[in-house]
Scaffold this motif. Structure first.
Motif, PDB file in Angstrom:
ATOM      1  N   HIS A 111       0.940  -1.041   0.124  1.00 36.72           N
ATOM      2  CA  HIS A 111      -0.391   0.191   0.305  1.00 36.72           C
ATOM      3  C   HIS A 111       1.178   1.012   0.154  1.00 36.72           C
ATOM      4  CE1 HIS A 111      -0.534  -0.828   4.616  1.00 36.72           C
ATOM      5  NE2 HIS A 111       0.681  -0.254   4.620  1.00 36.72           N
ATOM      6  N   GLU A 112       2.001   0.894  -0.305  1.00 34.89           N
ATOM      7  CA  GLU A 112       3.101   2.210  -0.770  1.00 34.89           C
ATOM      8  C   GLU A 112       3.449   2.173  -2.256  1.00 34.89           C
ATOM      9  OE1 GLU A 112       5.149   2.734   3.349  1.00 34.89           O
ATOM     10  OE2 GLU A 112       6.301   1.823   2.144  1.00 34.89           O
ATOM     11  N   GLY A 148      -2.823  -5.549  -3.368  1.00 35.77           N
ATOM     12  CA  GLY A 148      -2.193  -4.521  -3.385  1.00 35.77           C
ATOM     13  C   GLY A 148      -1.718  -4.205  -4.894  1.00 35.77           C
ATOM     14  N   GLY A 149       0.052  -3.849  -3.489  1.00 36.35           N
ATOM     15  CA  GLY A 149       1.087  -3.190  -5.215  1.00 36.35           C
ATOM     16  C   GLY A 149       2.050  -3.954  -5.064  1.00 36.35           C
ATOM     17  N   TYR A 150       2.072  -5.088  -4.736  1.00 33.10           N
ATOM     18  CA  TYR A 150       2.752  -6.529  -5.760  1.00 33.10           C
ATOM     19  C   TYR A 150       1.618  -6.844  -6.136  1.00 33.10           C
ATOM     20  CZ  TYR A 150       4.666  -6.637  -0.855  1.00 33.10           C
ATOM     21  OH  TYR A 150       5.273  -5.985   1.134  1.00 33.10           O
ATOM     22  N   SER A 151       2.460  -6.074  -7.035  1.00 36.50           N
ATOM     23  CA  SER A 151       1.550  -6.131  -9.287  1.00 36.50           C
ATOM     24  C   SER A 151       2.068  -5.131  -9.486  1.00 36.50           C
ATOM     25  CB  SER A 151      -0.103  -6.264  -8.445  1.00 36.50           C
ATOM     26  OG  SER A 151       0.089  -5.139  -8.273  1.00 36.50           O
ATOM     27  N   GLN A 189     -10.086  -0.797   2.201  1.00 37.24           N
ATOM     28  CA  GLN A 189      -8.051  -0.883   2.234  1.00 37.24           C
ATOM     29  C   GLN A 189      -7.712  -1.176   1.016  1.00 37.24           C
ATOM     30  OE1 GLN A 189      -6.063  -1.249   5.011  1.00 37.24           O
ATOM     31  NE2 GLN A 189      -8.102   0.038   6.534  1.00 37.24           N
ATOM     32  N   THR A 190      -6.445  -1.123   0.428  1.00 33.02           N
ATOM     33  CA  THR A 190      -5.651  -1.544  -0.564  1.00 33.02           C
ATOM     34  C   THR A 190      -5.797  -2.846  -0.972  1.00 33.02           C
ATOM     35  OG1 THR A 190      -4.705   1.087  -1.127  1.00 33.02           O
ATOM     36  CG2 THR A 190      -4.412  -0.681  -2.339  1.00 33.02           C
ATOM     37  N   TYR A 191      -5.369  -3.329   0.266  1.00 34.51           N
ATOM     38  CA  TYR A 191      -5.634  -5.312   0.070  1.00 34.51           C
ATOM     39  C   TYR A 191      -6.357  -5.508   1.520  1.00 34.51           C
ATOM     40  CZ  TYR A 191      -1.084  -4.934   2.619  1.00 34.51           C
ATOM     41  OH  TYR A 191      -0.441  -5.405   4.167  1.00 34.51           O
ATOM     42  N   CYS A 216      -2.443   3.550   1.605  1.00 38.67           N
ATOM     43  CA  CYS A 216      -3.528   2.498   2.149  1.00 38.67           C
ATOM     44  C   CYS A 216      -5.069   2.242   1.838  1.00 38.67           C
ATOM     45  CB  CYS A 216      -3.923   2.736   3.670  1.00 38.67           C
ATOM     46  SG  CYS A 216      -1.928   3.147   4.500  1.00 38.67           S
ATOM     47  N   LEU A 217      -5.595   3.466   1.379  1.00 39.82           N
ATOM     48  CA  LEU A 217      -7.576   3.483   1.344  1.00 39.82           C
ATOM     49  C   LEU A 217      -7.758   3.315  -0.413  1.00 39.82           C
ATOM     50  CD1 LEU A 217      -8.248   6.200   3.527  1.00 39.82           C
ATOM     51  CD2 LEU A 217      -7.924   3.860   3.742  1.00 39.82           C
TER      52      LEU A 217
END
Ligand code: NAP
Ligand code: ZN
Ligand code: ZN
Length: 346
Positions: free
Chosen positions: A63-64, A128-131, A114-116, A89-90
């Motif tokens: 989430h960053e 989330g962002g590991y993508s 939440q983002t994930y 995060c949102l």
């Protein structure tokens, strides 16, 4: 649907591994951006391990998130293709409650999304962002300055806002003695903001190992908490303690370091509740408070403040294949001072 490459935990006891999934098509108010970098927050580890509550699996943490806009919906006004963009995060909230209306979406009374490890209004799990790409309503996408190093900006989306927001709320600044407890991802940003706001900043760290780093980050003082003599020197000394510790710790000891009317601000979220001795707060009329990330307007304010004052995170850029090793180092407190995943390695 949009095909996405990611890294996921299939359960709380498996290592992260490649996982393909889908995201929704870009709606009229959505922004799709290709993710370039994603910070690694201790909350990722807490959530994968079900430290706080049972998670939704497979879980794609992160989430960053920063990247470059690929596509915008027909009604999007804030972004165009090629712009830098960020998500913290949102990714949504009710937008109607009193907190949402005040820009405090993190405290949405209906429950923020939440983002994930959450579910969108459509009931679909969030990832989330590991993508490599993400689709988010434009109201929850932040503008990122091109003046700063992009990988070093990523951690501002959580570690940055989570420390900026309480320091602003309690108006920490000139004339205050601020202790930052725990020098990790959040802690090192707390030091940078505390110094930028004019406070006298002391790092309280488990040992002397990070003393030189603390000075380089701008801290005025350093206390190794495993040295009783150094601890004695700061009894009753601080106006504020910003507590970023991720594991159980002795609140009685830290409360003794506050002045009369001092405030201990919890931002760290250990898996177990903290135990607060009543004598520790009544003697000296002390307060124990907490703060959660930040709302969208304040997150943009923080990013703009960082761009104007040249503030970024100190990072170690990692290959996504090294994520488990990074978690192991994080658990040992060996983060200097934020791991950021280079998503090109996905
Ligand atoms: P981190 O990088 O791992 O930093 C935590 C630091 O705490 C460590 O570097 C270590 O610093 C110290 N520490 C760890 N275990 C300790 C122990 N047993 N006793 C004393 N100190 C200890 O983690 P982070 O990403 O900054 O996150 C910190 C916490 O904040 C996590 O619980 C995370 O979930 C939470 N968080 C909360 C919010 C919010 O909205 N409130 C947002 C993001 C994260 P030293 O080596 O200096 O001792
Ligand atoms: Zn975080
Ligand atoms: Zn709301």
């Amino acid at each position: 649907m949009i095909a996405v490459k990611g890294y996921a935990a299939q359960s709380p006891v498996t290592d992260l591994a490649p996982w393909d999934f889908e995201r929704r098509e870009v709606g009229p108010h959505d922004v799709q951006f290709d993710i370039l970098y994603c910070g690694v927050c201790h909350s990722d580890l807490h959530q994968i391990k079900n430290d706080w509550f049972p998670g939704i699996f497979p879980m794609v943490p992160g989430h960053e998130i920063v990247g470059k806009v690929k596509k915008v919906g027909a009604h999007v006004k804030k972004f165009k293709e090629g712009d830098l963009a960020g998500v913290g995060c949102l990714v949504d909230s009710c937008r109607e409650c009193v907190n949402c209306k005040e820009g405090l979406e993190q405290y949405c009374l209906v429950g923020n999304i939440q983002t994930y490890n959450g579910r969108g209004k459509d009931g679909v799990p969030t990832y989330g962002g590991y993508s490599n790409t993400i689709v988010v309503h434009e109201d929850f996408v932040l503008h990122i300055s091109d003046k700063l190093s992009l990988p070093a900006v990523a951690p501002l989306l959580c570690a940055g806002i989570t420390t900026y927001s309480p320091l602003r709320h309690w108006k920490v600044g000139k004339g205050h003695k601020l202790a930052v407890l725990g020098l990790g991802g959040l802690g090192h940003m707390g030091v940078k903001f505390g110094v930028a706001f004019g406070a006298e900043v002391t790092v309280l760290s488990s040992s002397a190992a990070k003393k030189e780093d603390a000075k380089k980050l701008g801290a005025h003082k350093f206390v190794a908490m495993n040295d009783p003599e150094q601890v004695k020197g700061v009894i009753g000394y601080f106006d504020f303690i910003l507590d970023t510790v991720s594991a159980p710790h002795d609140m009685g000891l830290y409360l003794s370091l506050l002045k009369t009317d001092g405030t201990h601000i919890c931002v760290g979220v250990p898996p177990e509740p903290l135990s607060i001795p009543s004598f520790g707060i009544l003697g000296g009329r002390k307060s124990v408070a907490g703060s959660g990330i930040g709302g969208l307007p304040e997150t943009q304010e923080m990013l703009d403040f960082c761009a104007a004052n040249n503030i970024v995170s100190d990072i170690e850029l990692i290959d996504i294949k090294d994520i488990q090793k990074s978690y192991e180092r994080m658990l040992k407190g060996d983060v200097r001072y934020r791991f950021v995943i280079d998503i090109a390695t996905l």
